[in-house]
Design a protein around this motif. Structure first.
Motif, PDB file in Angstrom:
ATOM      1  N   SER A 170      -5.546  -3.130  18.584  1.00 49.95           N
ATOM      2  CA  SER A 170      -6.902  -3.017  18.179  1.00 49.95           C
ATOM      3  C   SER A 170      -6.819  -2.937  16.492  1.00 49.95           C
ATOM      4  O   SER A 170      -6.005  -2.547  16.027  1.00 49.95           O
ATOM      5  CB  SER A 170      -7.317  -1.575  18.852  1.00 49.95           C
ATOM      6  OG  SER A 170      -7.512  -1.768  20.060  1.00 49.95           O
ATOM      7  N   GLU A 171      -8.131  -3.047  16.144  1.00 49.73           N
ATOM      8  CA  GLU A 171      -7.977  -3.154  14.541  1.00 49.73           C
ATOM      9  C   GLU A 171      -9.361  -2.525  14.157  1.00 49.73           C
ATOM     10  O   GLU A 171     -10.354  -2.336  14.766  1.00 49.73           O
ATOM     11  CB  GLU A 171      -8.454  -4.525  14.135  1.00 49.73           C
ATOM     12  CG  GLU A 171      -7.212  -5.446  13.749  1.00 49.73           C
ATOM     13  CD  GLU A 171      -7.544  -6.785  13.160  1.00 49.73           C
ATOM     14  OE1 GLU A 171      -8.482  -6.999  12.421  1.00 49.73           O
ATOM     15  OE2 GLU A 171      -6.880  -7.916  13.731  1.00 49.73           O
ATOM     16  N   ILE A 172      -8.896  -1.723  12.979  1.00 50.13           N
ATOM     17  CA  ILE A 172     -10.328  -1.383  12.339  1.00 50.13           C
ATOM     18  C   ILE A 172     -10.199  -1.753  10.879  1.00 50.13           C
ATOM     19  O   ILE A 172      -9.103  -1.745   9.974  1.00 50.13           O
ATOM     20  CB  ILE A 172     -10.052   0.449  12.335  1.00 50.13           C
ATOM     21  CG1 ILE A 172     -11.517   1.025  11.939  1.00 50.13           C
ATOM     22  CG2 ILE A 172      -9.008   0.872  11.648  1.00 50.13           C
ATOM     23  CD1 ILE A 172     -11.729   2.585  12.334  1.00 50.13           C
ATOM     24  N   GLU A 173     -11.251  -1.864  10.488  1.00 48.63           N
ATOM     25  CA  GLU A 173     -11.693  -2.280   9.041  1.00 48.63           C
ATOM     26  C   GLU A 173     -12.605  -1.586   8.243  1.00 48.63           C
ATOM     27  O   GLU A 173     -13.633  -0.978   8.948  1.00 48.63           O
ATOM     28  CB  GLU A 173     -12.184  -3.679   9.038  1.00 48.63           C
ATOM     29  CG  GLU A 173     -12.311  -4.235   7.536  1.00 48.63           C
ATOM     30  CD  GLU A 173     -12.576  -5.831   7.560  1.00 48.63           C
ATOM     31  OE1 GLU A 173     -12.621  -6.520   6.648  1.00 48.63           O
ATOM     32  OE2 GLU A 173     -12.963  -6.589   8.715  1.00 48.63           O
ATOM     33  N   PHE A 174     -12.241  -1.249   7.116  1.00 42.55           N
ATOM     34  CA  PHE A 174     -13.251  -0.343   6.261  1.00 42.55           C
ATOM     35  C   PHE A 174     -13.579  -1.333   5.165  1.00 42.55           C
ATOM     36  O   PHE A 174     -12.994  -1.828   4.472  1.00 42.55           O
ATOM     37  CB  PHE A 174     -12.418   1.055   5.809  1.00 42.55           C
ATOM     38  CG  PHE A 174     -12.008   1.990   6.807  1.00 42.55           C
ATOM     39  CD1 PHE A 174     -12.889   2.393   7.407  1.00 42.55           C
ATOM     40  CD2 PHE A 174     -10.575   2.143   6.991  1.00 42.55           C
ATOM     41  CE1 PHE A 174     -12.440   3.561   8.533  1.00 42.55           C
ATOM     42  CE2 PHE A 174     -10.377   2.806   8.178  1.00 42.55           C
ATOM     43  CZ  PHE A 174     -11.070   3.743   8.797  1.00 42.55           C
ATOM     44  N   LYS A 223     -10.102  13.571   7.630  1.00 42.95           N
ATOM     45  CA  LYS A 223      -9.385  14.706   7.561  1.00 42.95           C
ATOM     46  C   LYS A 223      -8.638  14.817   6.286  1.00 42.95           C
ATOM     47  O   LYS A 223      -7.488  15.488   6.227  1.00 42.95           O
ATOM     48  CB  LYS A 223      -8.385  15.084   8.834  1.00 42.95           C
ATOM     49  CG  LYS A 223      -9.355  15.074  10.090  1.00 42.95           C
ATOM     50  CD  LYS A 223      -8.265  15.340  11.052  1.00 42.95           C
ATOM     51  CE  LYS A 223      -8.205  16.775  11.192  1.00 42.95           C
ATOM     52  NZ  LYS A 223      -7.508  17.073  12.798  1.00 42.95           N
ATOM     53  N   GLY A 224      -9.210  14.543   5.219  1.00 45.60           N
ATOM     54  CA  GLY A 224      -8.539  14.998   3.896  1.00 45.60           C
ATOM     55  C   GLY A 224      -7.620  13.857   3.375  1.00 45.60           C
ATOM     56  O   GLY A 224      -7.430  13.800   2.148  1.00 45.60           O
ATOM     57  N   GLN A 225      -7.428  12.935   4.081  1.00 43.41           N
ATOM     58  CA  GLN A 225      -6.631  11.591   3.907  1.00 43.41           C
ATOM     59  C   GLN A 225      -7.303  10.586   3.433  1.00 43.41           C
ATOM     60  O   GLN A 225      -8.147   9.990   4.163  1.00 43.41           O
ATOM     61  CB  GLN A 225      -5.692  11.472   4.945  1.00 43.41           C
ATOM     62  CG  GLN A 225      -4.788  12.552   5.575  1.00 43.41           C
ATOM     63  CD  GLN A 225      -3.948  13.022   4.596  1.00 43.41           C
ATOM     64  OE1 GLN A 225      -3.321  12.453   3.813  1.00 43.41           O
ATOM     65  NE2 GLN A 225      -3.957  14.381   4.400  1.00 43.41           N
ATOM     66  N   ARG A 226      -7.182  10.124   2.131  1.00 45.32           N
ATOM     67  CA  ARG A 226      -7.965   8.770   1.576  1.00 45.32           C
ATOM     68  C   ARG A 226      -7.409   7.478   2.109  1.00 45.32           C
ATOM     69  O   ARG A 226      -5.988   7.478   2.200  1.00 45.32           O
ATOM     70  CB  ARG A 226      -7.882   8.781   0.253  1.00 45.32           C
ATOM     71  CG  ARG A 226      -8.876   7.947  -0.452  1.00 45.32           C
ATOM     72  CD  ARG A 226      -8.897   8.229  -1.974  1.00 45.32           C
ATOM     73  NE  ARG A 226      -9.388   7.235  -2.568  1.00 45.32           N
ATOM     74  CZ  ARG A 226     -10.621   6.753  -2.808  1.00 45.32           C
ATOM     75  NH1 ARG A 226     -11.543   7.613  -2.168  1.00 45.32           N
ATOM     76  NH2 ARG A 226     -10.896   5.597  -3.247  1.00 45.32           N
ATOM     77  N   ILE A 227      -8.246   6.735   2.802  1.00 42.91           N
ATOM     78  CA  ILE A 227      -7.758   5.522   3.158  1.00 42.91           C
ATOM     79  C   ILE A 227      -8.305   4.425   2.519  1.00 42.91           C
ATOM     80  O   ILE A 227      -9.867   4.491   2.322  1.00 42.91           O
ATOM     81  CB  ILE A 227      -7.808   5.315   4.675  1.00 42.91           C
ATOM     82  CG1 ILE A 227      -7.250   6.389   5.429  1.00 42.91           C
ATOM     83  CG2 ILE A 227      -7.619   3.970   5.226  1.00 42.91           C
ATOM     84  CD1 ILE A 227      -7.166   6.450   7.022  1.00 42.91           C
ATOM     85  N   SER A 228      -7.641   3.296   1.862  1.00 41.19           N
ATOM     86  CA  SER A 228      -8.393   2.422   1.096  1.00 41.19           C
ATOM     87  C   SER A 228      -9.334   1.243   2.240  1.00 41.19           C
ATOM     88  O   SER A 228      -8.733   1.276   3.086  1.00 41.19           O
ATOM     89  CB  SER A 228      -7.182   1.582   0.462  1.00 41.19           C
ATOM     90  OG  SER A 228      -6.459   2.638  -0.252  1.00 41.19           O
ATOM     91  N   LYS A 229     -10.077   0.741   1.300  1.00 40.06           N
ATOM     92  CA  LYS A 229     -10.938  -0.399   1.838  1.00 40.06           C
ATOM     93  C   LYS A 229      -9.665  -1.389   2.450  1.00 40.06           C
ATOM     94  O   LYS A 229      -8.634  -1.542   1.815  1.00 40.06           O
ATOM     95  CB  LYS A 229     -11.580  -1.004   0.838  1.00 40.06           C
ATOM     96  CG  LYS A 229     -12.360  -2.332   1.134  1.00 40.06           C
ATOM     97  CD  LYS A 229     -13.011  -2.773  -0.171  1.00 40.06           C
ATOM     98  CE  LYS A 229     -13.467  -4.363  -0.037  1.00 40.06           C
ATOM     99  NZ  LYS A 229     -14.250  -4.875  -0.906  1.00 40.06           N
ATOM    100  N   GLY A 230      -9.948  -1.899   3.541  1.00 40.96           N
ATOM    101  CA  GLY A 230      -9.193  -2.775   4.232  1.00 40.96           C
ATOM    102  C   GLY A 230      -9.181  -2.984   5.627  1.00 40.96           C
ATOM    103  O   GLY A 230      -9.814  -2.162   6.304  1.00 40.96           O
ATOM    104  N   ARG A 231      -8.216  -3.662   6.195  1.00 40.66           N
ATOM    105  CA  ARG A 231      -8.132  -3.941   7.600  1.00 40.66           C
ATOM    106  C   ARG A 231      -6.903  -3.235   8.232  1.00 40.66           C
ATOM    107  O   ARG A 231      -5.756  -3.489   7.452  1.00 40.66           O
ATOM    108  CB  ARG A 231      -8.055  -5.560   8.284  1.00 40.66           C
ATOM    109  CG  ARG A 231      -9.527  -6.137   8.091  1.00 40.66           C
ATOM    110  CD  ARG A 231      -9.512  -7.518   8.374  1.00 40.66           C
ATOM    111  NE  ARG A 231      -8.918  -7.970   9.682  1.00 40.66           N
ATOM    112  CZ  ARG A 231      -8.484  -9.091  10.073  1.00 40.66           C
ATOM    113  NH1 ARG A 231      -8.356 -10.202   9.107  1.00 40.66           N
ATOM    114  NH2 ARG A 231      -8.070  -9.403  11.420  1.00 40.66           N
ATOM    115  N   TYR A 232      -6.922  -2.654   9.145  1.00 41.17           N
ATOM    116  CA  TYR A 232      -5.535  -1.956   9.427  1.00 41.17           C
ATOM    117  C   TYR A 232      -5.411  -1.967  11.223  1.00 41.17           C
ATOM    118  O   TYR A 232      -6.593  -2.174  12.041  1.00 41.17           O
ATOM    119  CB  TYR A 232      -5.581  -0.287   9.457  1.00 41.17           C
ATOM    120  CG  TYR A 232      -5.940  -0.034   7.888  1.00 41.17           C
ATOM    121  CD1 TYR A 232      -4.757  -0.284   7.014  1.00 41.17           C
ATOM    122  CD2 TYR A 232      -7.116   0.208   7.400  1.00 41.17           C
ATOM    123  CE1 TYR A 232      -4.919   0.006   5.796  1.00 41.17           C
ATOM    124  CE2 TYR A 232      -7.388   0.311   6.148  1.00 41.17           C
ATOM    125  CZ  TYR A 232      -6.313   0.232   5.184  1.00 41.17           C
ATOM    126  OH  TYR A 232      -6.346   0.703   3.760  1.00 41.17           O
TER     127      TYR A 232
END
Length: 140
Positions: free
Chosen positions: A43-47, A54-63
Protein backbone atom coordinates in the motif's frame (compact mmCIF):
# COMPACT_ATOMS: atom_id res chain seq x y z
CA UNK A 1 -6.03 21.51 -2.98
CA UNK A 2 -5.12 17.83 -2.69
CA UNK A 3 -3.06 17.03 0.41
CA UNK A 4 -2.80 13.24 0.41
CA UNK A 5 -3.91 10.10 -1.36
CA UNK A 6 -3.70 6.43 -0.52
CA UNK A 7 -3.45 3.52 -2.99
CA UNK A 8 -4.25 0.02 -1.75
CA UNK A 9 -5.99 -3.24 -2.60
CA UNK A 10 -9.11 -4.23 -0.65
CA UNK A 11 -9.09 -7.80 0.67
CA UNK A 12 -12.44 -9.32 1.63
CA UNK A 13 -13.26 -10.88 4.99
CA UNK A 14 -15.15 -13.74 3.32
CA UNK A 15 -16.22 -15.44 6.56
CA UNK A 16 -12.68 -15.50 7.95
CA UNK A 17 -11.51 -14.25 11.34
CA UNK A 18 -9.09 -11.45 10.55
CA UNK A 19 -7.02 -10.65 13.65
CA UNK A 20 -5.63 -13.09 16.22
CA UNK A 21 -2.61 -14.45 18.06
CA UNK A 22 -1.88 -17.33 15.68
CA UNK A 23 -0.62 -17.24 12.09
CA UNK A 24 -2.70 -18.02 8.98
CA UNK A 25 -4.73 -20.02 8.15
CA UNK A 26 -6.39 -19.69 11.58
CA UNK A 27 -6.30 -15.88 11.35
CA UNK A 28 -5.68 -13.75 8.29
CA UNK A 29 -3.41 -11.37 10.20
CA UNK A 30 -1.39 -12.37 13.25
CA UNK A 31 -0.85 -9.79 15.99
CA UNK A 32 2.73 -8.51 15.99
CA UNK A 33 3.37 -9.54 12.36
CA UNK A 34 3.85 -7.09 9.49
CA UNK A 35 0.66 -6.29 7.56
CA UNK A 36 0.64 -4.45 4.24
CA UNK A 37 -2.67 -2.67 5.00
CA UNK A 38 -4.34 -4.33 2.04
CA UNK A 39 -3.49 -7.15 -0.34
CA UNK A 40 -1.30 -7.72 -3.40
CA UNK A 41 1.28 -4.97 -3.84
CA UNK A 42 2.40 -2.79 -0.95
CA UNK A 43 0.00 0.00 0.00
CA UNK A 44 1.18 3.54 -0.77
CA UNK A 45 0.47 6.94 0.67
CA UNK A 46 1.45 10.19 -1.00
CA UNK A 47 1.58 13.61 0.62
CA UNK A 48 1.44 16.59 -1.71
CA UNK A 49 2.77 18.90 1.01
CA UNK A 50 4.54 18.33 4.34
CA UNK A 51 2.27 17.00 7.10
CA UNK A 52 2.52 16.26 10.80
CA UNK A 53 1.28 13.03 12.41
CA UNK A 54 1.21 12.91 16.21
CA UNK A 55 3.98 15.51 16.31
CA UNK A 56 6.18 13.75 13.72
CA UNK A 57 6.85 15.79 10.59
CA UNK A 58 6.63 13.85 7.32
CA UNK A 59 7.98 15.41 4.13
CA UNK A 60 6.06 15.75 0.89
CA UNK A 61 6.47 12.55 -1.14
CA UNK A 62 5.40 8.94 -1.71
CA UNK A 63 5.81 6.20 0.86
CA UNK A 64 4.90 2.58 1.43
CA UNK A 65 2.58 2.43 4.43
CA UNK A 66 2.34 -0.76 6.46
CA UNK A 67 1.24 -1.81 9.91
CA UNK A 68 2.17 -3.97 12.88
CA UNK A 69 -1.20 -4.69 14.49
CA UNK A 70 -1.76 -5.52 18.14
CA UNK A 71 -5.02 -6.02 19.99
CA UNK A 72 -5.14 -2.47 21.42
CA UNK A 73 -2.87 -0.49 19.08
CA UNK A 74 -1.47 -0.48 15.57
CA UNK A 75 2.03 0.71 14.70
CA UNK A 76 1.81 2.49 11.35
CA UNK A 77 5.10 2.54 9.44
CA UNK A 78 6.14 4.86 6.60
CA UNK A 79 8.90 3.48 4.38
CA UNK A 80 10.66 4.80 1.27
CA UNK A 81 11.21 1.40 -0.41
CA UNK A 82 8.70 2.00 -3.22
CA UNK A 83 7.82 -0.43 -6.02
CA UNK A 84 8.01 -3.62 -3.98
CA UNK A 85 5.48 -6.34 -4.70
CA UNK A 86 3.76 -7.61 -1.59
CA UNK A 87 5.38 -6.44 1.58
CA UNK A 88 9.14 -6.82 1.66
CA UNK A 89 10.10 -3.70 3.57
CA UNK A 90 13.71 -2.76 3.98
CA UNK A 91 13.36 -1.58 7.58
CA UNK A 92 16.46 0.60 7.14
CA UNK A 93 14.17 2.69 4.87
CA UNK A 94 11.51 3.17 7.55
CA UNK A 95 11.25 6.91 8.10
CA UNK A 96 8.63 6.92 10.84
CA UNK A 97 6.69 4.55 13.12
CA UNK A 98 3.55 5.98 14.68
CA UNK A 99 1.42 4.19 17.24
CA UNK A 100 -2.35 4.66 17.07
CA UNK A 101 -5.05 3.21 19.30
CA UNK A 102 -7.54 0.79 17.76
CA UNK A 103 -10.91 -0.20 19.01
CA UNK A 104 -13.65 -2.68 18.30
CA UNK A 105 -16.37 -1.17 16.18
CA UNK A 106 -20.01 -2.19 16.24
CA UNK A 107 -19.82 -2.37 12.46
CA UNK A 108 -18.41 -5.42 10.76
CA UNK A 109 -16.46 -4.26 7.70
CA UNK A 110 -16.39 -6.90 4.93
CA UNK A 111 -13.74 -5.23 2.71
CA UNK A 112 -10.64 -3.65 4.26
CA UNK A 113 -11.17 0.11 3.97
CA UNK A 114 -8.98 3.20 4.22
CA UNK A 115 -10.71 6.56 3.91
CA UNK A 116 -9.85 10.16 4.78
CA UNK A 117 -12.27 12.03 7.06
CA UNK A 118 -11.91 15.78 7.73
CA UNK A 119 -10.77 16.74 11.23
CA UNK A 120 -10.23 20.02 13.08
CA UNK A 121 -6.50 19.99 12.23
CA UNK A 122 -6.54 18.26 8.81
CA UNK A 123 -7.80 14.73 8.26
CA UNK A 124 -7.93 11.33 9.89
CA UNK A 125 -7.01 8.32 7.78
CA UNK A 126 -9.58 5.79 9.00
CA UNK A 127 -8.49 2.15 8.63
CA UNK A 128 -11.10 -0.53 9.27
CA UNK A 129 -11.58 -4.24 8.69
CA UNK A 130 -13.72 -6.85 10.38
CA UNK A 131 -14.66 -5.24 13.70
CA UNK A 132 -11.41 -3.29 14.24
CA UNK A 133 -10.85 0.37 13.46
CA UNK A 134 -8.06 2.90 13.91
CA UNK A 135 -7.45 6.49 12.85
CA UNK A 136 -4.17 8.09 11.81
CA UNK A 137 -4.41 11.83 12.64
CA UNK A 138 -2.82 13.90 9.84
CA UNK A 139 -2.32 17.62 10.45
CA UNK A 140 -1.63 20.12 7.67
Amino acid sequence: SLTARVIYSRPQKNGRTIFGNEPPPKYVQQYGALWRLGSNEASEIEFFKPVSIKGQRISKGRYIIYCIPFQDKWVIVFNTNLFSWGLHPDTSKDIERIEIPVYESEKNIEFFTMVFQPSATGANLIMAWDNMQGALPISF
